[in-house]
Design an enzyme around this catalytic site. Structure first.
Site, PDB file in Angstrom:
ATOM      1  N   ASP A 146      46.054  35.693  32.775  1.00  0.00           N
ATOM      2  CA  ASP A 146      46.532  36.724  33.703  1.00  0.00           C
ATOM      3  C   ASP A 146      46.309  36.324  35.161  1.00  0.00           C
ATOM      4  O   ASP A 146      45.789  35.242  35.451  1.00  0.00           O
ATOM      5  CB  ASP A 146      45.844  38.062  33.354  1.00  0.00           C
ATOM      6  N   GLY A 186      50.080  40.382  38.525  1.00  0.00           N
ATOM      7  CA  GLY A 186      48.721  40.621  38.997  1.00  0.00           C
ATOM      8  C   GLY A 186      48.637  41.926  39.755  1.00  0.00           C
ATOM      9  O   GLY A 186      47.835  42.787  39.419  1.00  0.00           O
ATOM     10  N   TRP A 191      58.196  46.511  42.260  1.00  0.00           N
ATOM     11  CA  TRP A 191      59.046  45.931  43.303  1.00  0.00           C
ATOM     12  C   TRP A 191      58.659  44.488  43.633  1.00  0.00           C
ATOM     13  O   TRP A 191      59.311  43.837  44.428  1.00  0.00           O
ATOM     14  CB  TRP A 191      59.015  46.789  44.578  1.00  0.00           C
ATOM     15  N   ASP A 216      54.547  45.072  34.131  1.00  0.00           N
ATOM     16  CA  ASP A 216      54.312  45.576  32.767  1.00  0.00           C
ATOM     17  C   ASP A 216      55.409  46.548  32.312  1.00  0.00           C
ATOM     18  O   ASP A 216      55.818  47.433  33.061  1.00  0.00           O
ATOM     19  CB  ASP A 216      52.977  46.323  32.695  1.00  0.00           C
TER      20      ASP A 216
HETATM   21  C1  GLA Z   1      47.706  43.196  33.384  1.00  0.00           C
HETATM   22  C2  GLA Z   1      48.735  42.619  32.421  1.00  0.00           C
HETATM   23  C3  GLA Z   1      48.759  43.478  31.156  1.00  0.00           C
HETATM   24  C4  GLA Z   1      47.379  43.526  30.518  1.00  0.00           C
HETATM   25  C5  GLA Z   1      46.356  44.038  31.535  1.00  0.00           C
HETATM   26  C6  GLA Z   1      44.932  43.929  31.008  1.00  0.00           C
HETATM   27  O1  GLA Z   1      48.105  44.418  33.863  1.00  0.00           O
HETATM   28  O2  GLA Z   1      50.010  42.559  33.020  1.00  0.00           O
HETATM   29  O3  GLA Z   1      49.710  42.963  30.233  1.00  0.00           O
HETATM   30  O4  GLA Z   1      47.030  42.239  30.090  1.00  0.00           O
HETATM   31  O5  GLA Z   1      46.429  43.298  32.764  1.00  0.00           O
HETATM   32  O6  GLA Z   1      43.970  44.299  31.933  1.00  0.00           O
END
Ligand code: GLA
Length: 415
Positions: A146, A186, A191, A216
């Protein structure tokens, strides 16, 4: 000259991932949208493993069981290694890996390129090689890496490609094939355009087996942003790895995040066309019959996994102001010579969608060819079971708001 060629070959090796795992999009389950942090523990993971087997999902191809954030202890151990949280994972990560492998599944884990994970737990900055080694010793098969808590912000490209690259090299050095899934963003702001993970020469298949291309997916709006972003990245998805528009949301009760049943099936259809990783992000232990039927549809999975590895594309878009309110047609050419076509109704009413000349001109069929049309959800001939290439072909979608129809067009064999 020969020396130069050897040097160039070595440089190339160091700059790409060489684990042979980009043959087909990975399929499995990820804990984040289901267990979150609160319910991440050994007992639940074992229950998920058992369910993947008992439900038939493993045999349908969903083999990765991926632990997302919150598996790790708040501190590294005395030798500086990451360790499972002893309270929630008392028997440790290697024992858990053994359990998962004993079920015929693969074991995935999560870390972050910054100083802490998105949930503030220990992450890999400065320990990339050691962490890669630790994962390999635990027999990890998949790493989601991540992009939180980086020192120069989530979108500093020089820094992020460098740091994600350190983990890639660490994984390469272990000699264990570990699928490397880079989770960009992150800041996770819808946007923030992170399509550069696919298009930058330091990204895409040079960096990883898959790379996130949007924030997400948590509901339909973010799902739409994800597939629309992916539609701009077709060429990169067919080039050494997979564009990742994030996880699948189901419609079963009890999941932290979900879609309507119609939309969850459309997401599955689209992810098949887009050659996207298929990671179930629903309450898998209580998946309802509808979601189970969605994820075990072998014909849709076959489109996703097609060996020609050519990502499908958006070929017709009729929008009302914005692409989110539209009808559209998506196409994916398959190794068999057949073409999967997805007709999608995102209007707020029923609609007929026509594959006309603008659609046929994007398809590989010779004008006038007789085609058979199969519906991948009724497992038989489509309502209009034949088509002639070049002539209008109409699909009626009785409701809107994300309803779709996935059809396979195949040239009729004339005997
Ligand atoms: C970010 C990622 C998610 C998940 C969370 C976990 O938001 O985009 O898919 O992994 O972190 O904290």
């Amino acid at each position: 000259m020969a020396k130069l060629a050897v040097c160039l070959a070595l440089v190339k090796l160091g700059e790409s991932l060489d684990n042979g795992l980009s043959q087909a999009p990975p399929m499995g389950y990820n804990t984040w949208n289901d267990l979150g942090c609160k319910n991440m523990n050994e007992a639940n993971i074992k229950a998920v493993a058992n369910t993947l087997v008992d439900s038939g999902l493993r045999d349908a191809g969903f083999v990765y069981l991926n632990l997302d954030d919150c598996w790790m202890a708040p501190n590294r151990d005395a030798s500086g290694r990451l360790q499972g949280n002893p309270e929630t994972f008392p028997t440790g990560m290697k024992a858990l890996a053994d359990y998962i492998h004993s079920k015929g599944l693969k074991f995935g884990i999560y870390s972050d390129r910054g100083s802490a994970t998105c949930q503030g737990l220990p992450a890999s900055l400065g320990s990339e090689e050691l962490d890669a080694q630790t994962f390999a010793e635990w027999d990890v098969d998949y790493l989601k890496h991540d992009n939180c808590h980086s020192s120069t912000g989530p979108n500093d490209k020089d820094q992020l490609f460098k740091e994600f690259g350190l983990m890639r090299d660490g994984l390469n050095a272990t000699g264990r094939p570990i699928f490397y899934s880079v989770c960009g963003g992150g800041d996770n702001k819808p946007w923030s355009d992170i399509k550069y993970y696919a298009s930058d020469p330091r990204g895409g298949g040079a960096l990883a087996n898959s790379w996130r291309i949007s924030s997400d997916v948590v509901e339909w709006q973010s799902c739409q942003l994800a597939y629309l972003a992916d539609a701009e990245l077709t060429e990169y998805g067919s080039n050494g790895g997979f564009n990742d528009p994030d996880m699948l949301l189901g419609s079963s009760d009890g999941s932290a995040r979900s879609l309507t049943s119609v939309r969850s099936r459309s997401q599955f259809n689209l992810w098949a066309i887009l050659m996207a990783p298929l990671m179930i992000g629903a309450n898998i232990r209580e998946l309802d019959a509808y979601d189970l039927a969605t994820y075990t549809n072998k014909e849709v999975i076959a489109v996703n996994q097609d060996p020609m590895r050519k990502q499908g594309r958006l070929i017709v878009m009729n929008k009302v102001l914005v692409p989110q309110i539209s009808t559209s047609i998506w196409a994916r050419e398959l190794a068999s010579g057949n073409v999967a076509l997805l007709f999608m109704n995102n209007l707020r009413k029923s609609s007929s969608i026509v594959c006309g000349s603008d659609c046929w001109s994007e398809l590989p069929f010779e004008a006038g060819a007789a085609l058979d049309v199969r519906d991948l959800w009724s497992f038989g001939p489509a309502e209009t079971a034949s088509a002639v290439a070049g002539q209008d072909y109409q699909v009626d979608l009785s409701s809107g708001n994300g309803k779709s129809s996935l059809l396979i067009f195949s040239a009729r064999i004339i005997v």
